[in-house]
Design a protein around this motif. Sequence first.
Motif, PDB file in Angstrom:
ATOM      1  N   GLY A  43     127.261 -42.648 -96.782  1.00  0.00           N
ATOM      2  CA  GLY A  43     126.379 -42.287 -95.691  1.00  0.00           C
ATOM      3  C   GLY A  43     125.072 -43.068 -95.634  1.00  0.00           C
ATOM      4  N   VAL A  44     124.864 -43.991 -96.567  1.00  0.00           N
ATOM      5  CA  VAL A  44     123.632 -44.788 -96.575  1.00  0.00           C
ATOM      6  C   VAL A  44     124.004 -46.244 -96.350  1.00  0.00           C
ATOM      7  N   ARG A  48     115.557 -41.864-100.442  1.00  0.00           N
ATOM      8  CA  ARG A  48     114.889 -40.615-100.866  1.00  0.00           C
ATOM      9  C   ARG A  48     115.774 -39.413-100.557  1.00  0.00           C
ATOM     10  N   ILE A  49     115.878 -38.517-101.555  1.00  0.00           N
ATOM     11  CA  ILE A  49     116.731 -37.332-101.430  1.00  0.00           C
ATOM     12  C   ILE A  49     115.972 -36.093-101.913  1.00  0.00           C
ATOM     13  N   LEU A  81     116.729 -42.176-105.178  1.00  0.00           N
ATOM     14  CA  LEU A  81     118.124 -42.444-105.512  1.00  0.00           C
ATOM     15  C   LEU A  81     118.270 -43.958-105.442  1.00  0.00           C
ATOM     16  N   TYR A  82     118.531 -44.573-106.576  1.00  0.00           N
ATOM     17  CA  TYR A  82     118.620 -46.033-106.666  1.00  0.00           C
ATOM     18  C   TYR A  82     120.075 -46.472-106.588  1.00  0.00           C
ATOM     19  N   ARG A 113     114.133 -25.680-109.681  1.00  0.00           N
ATOM     20  CA  ARG A 113     113.030 -26.083-108.805  1.00  0.00           C
ATOM     21  C   ARG A 113     113.482 -27.212-107.889  1.00  0.00           C
ATOM     22  N   THR A 114     113.089 -27.125-106.632  1.00  0.00           N
ATOM     23  CA  THR A 114     113.446 -28.146-105.651  1.00  0.00           C
ATOM     24  C   THR A 114     112.385 -29.236-105.644  1.00  0.00           C
ATOM     25  N   HIS A 115     112.858 -30.475-105.646  1.00  0.00           N
ATOM     26  CA  HIS A 115     111.969 -31.642-105.594  1.00  0.00           C
ATOM     27  C   HIS A 115     112.340 -32.463-104.370  1.00  0.00           C
ATOM     28  N   ARG A 116     111.352 -32.799-103.580  1.00  0.00           N
ATOM     29  CA  ARG A 116     111.572 -33.597-102.376  1.00  0.00           C
ATOM     30  C   ARG A 116     111.212 -35.054-102.645  1.00  0.00           C
TER      31      ARG A 116
END
Length: 83
Positions: free
Chosen positions: A80-81, A54-55, A70-71, A63-66
């Motif tokens: 980093g993942v 999740r990003i 991310l697949y 617009r920002t989406h929380r």
Amino acid sequence: MNTNNGTAQCARLLKRLQMEPIDTLTAMRELNILRPGARIGELRDLGHEIFTHRIVLTDDQGRTHRRIALYFLSTNPPAGVSV
């Protein structure tokens, strides 16, 4: 033939995942997939090992989406993942 059925969408999405991770908004915009999560589910059902991270993203309208998904394939994690 330029088809947009579920099979064609899965093929486009898998091809992209083999190159790099992709988020929901990009899959919708660039790959013309209306419900990327459904296609991911179908690919998983076919045995593909796809992970979700999740990003936070900002869309084209600013617009920002929380918690955007991310697949990525287990063989191609984003920097980093860890899998």
